[in-house]
Design an enzyme around this catalytic site. Sequence first.
Site, PDB file in Angstrom:
ATOM      1  N   SER B 131      26.232  27.597  72.014  1.00 61.23           N
ATOM      2  CA  SER B 131      27.387  26.884  72.553  1.00 61.23           C
ATOM      3  C   SER B 131      27.669  25.576  71.820  1.00 61.23           C
ATOM      4  CB  SER B 131      27.174  26.602  74.048  1.00 61.23           C
ATOM      5  OG  SER B 131      26.077  25.758  74.232  1.00 61.23           O
ATOM      6  N   LYS B 168      26.166  20.442  76.492  1.00 64.85           N
ATOM      7  CA  LYS B 168      27.614  20.320  76.479  1.00 64.85           C
ATOM      8  C   LYS B 168      27.991  18.931  75.988  1.00 64.85           C
ATOM      9  CE  LYS B 168      28.916  24.253  78.600  1.00 64.85           C
ATOM     10  NZ  LYS B 168      27.682  24.928  78.150  1.00 64.85           N
TER      11      LYS B 168
END
Lengths: 209, 209
Positions: B131, B168
Amino acid sequence: MFSEIKLTIRQTQILDFLFEFQLKERMAPTYREIADHFGFKSTKAAADHVSALEKKGYLRRHGGRSRGIDLITLTRQSDQKVIGVPILGDIPAGTPEQIIEKQNGTFAVDVKLIGNIGHHRLFALQVRGDSMVGRGIHAGDWVIADADAVPHENNLVVALIDGENTLKTLARKERRYYLKAENPDYNDWIPVTELIIQGIVKIAIRQIY
Amino acid sequence: MFSEIKLTIRQTQILDFLFEFQLKERMAPTYREIADHFGFKSTKAAADHVSALEKKGYLRRHGGRSRGIDLITLTRQSDQKVIGVPILGDIPAGTPEQIIEKQNGTFAVDVKLIGNIGHHRLFALQVRGDSMVGRGIHAGDWVIADADAVPHENNLVVALIDGENTLKTLARKERRYYLKAENPDYNDWIPVTELIIQGIVKIAIRQIY
DNA sequence: GATTTCACTAAACATTTGTATAGTACAACT
DNA sequence: AGTTGTACTATACAAATGTTTAGTGAAATC
């Protein structure tokens, strides 16, 4: 040498747990912690097992002390072993031998990152310039390189060009090796005969802001 | 560059003794053993000193456990100082306090990389998934995160979503904070109220092949 | 001048932990 | 057949150890 004294299945399980606990918790377990783990309803069971392991020479006990189980072979450092890697100065000499002499302090690297390198010489240097942004390496990053590794295609290498260390990718076109800068702004393909490859980069460390 | 949190003469003596004891006895001392060594007539004196050292970030304590003093710094040599950072397990608990308890060994980090963290708690984890490829972080990389740092916009954060740690980027749209995955394949914007930010990533370590 | 930090004493409490006694059941030798 | 070793339960004591409350005096900081 000497033949090891055999352990029962249960004793092996106990010993395994002792090692696991020491590694995770950085201290020895108590008899109750052992008993809890194995579901013993008496601490005596745990104490007996440890006593048996002591008799068989697999550990020492510091009687009376809490958490006094001493796994002889496991040093505290084995969990957290570091290798001191010499830091390359700004104006390094040419050959890998001289690199080590011109060191500027050392950089500690966890062995988990490098594994078994044998007798290979490692060195650390801080990246200047942005020639390797294509491989996610930026100015200010640290790289750890192996001076004794055999170069292969696509390896990130530390090369000495005009008295300066630069990072390049070792590329191949047909049968000839070249050095490639991983940045679209640069287009310098340099044949490997004109320079010295000082090391193969094994680890890149980035400080994130 | 960075100044360490200063210790008093007495605190330095205490810390020296802790290192000496750990090295010799292969376990941490008790408060009474510390008090005896220094001639304190109350264990409170020893406990207070250790508490001060913990506040200043020189050690961790495993509350309630006997011999629960955990010296984070391994070497006291100024050249090669490392900090032992607990490694996060695969299924960690929610709050930063619980993170440290679920540790799975430690990772040594050179203090050159982190500078003055004060008494901030750090933890290490190995990246799974892709990610964060947009920020040059790939599966298998190690990241070192600060559990006590104040989050800012564009920070790379470790967040707990559905019981899993994910990386993130902390982004902001007008006045609201969101979490962004740095991969065009993902498009998950999650408001920060729905999750826990466990730490701010300070260092990324990549093994290069 | 007031407040905080440092460096402790004194006494006690609660918990943790090592150790001991007494016993059960079973398997392996001798 | 008897002893030894393995693998425990159950209970309990005592020692070791972490932690707390209440305080003193001096030095450093605000």
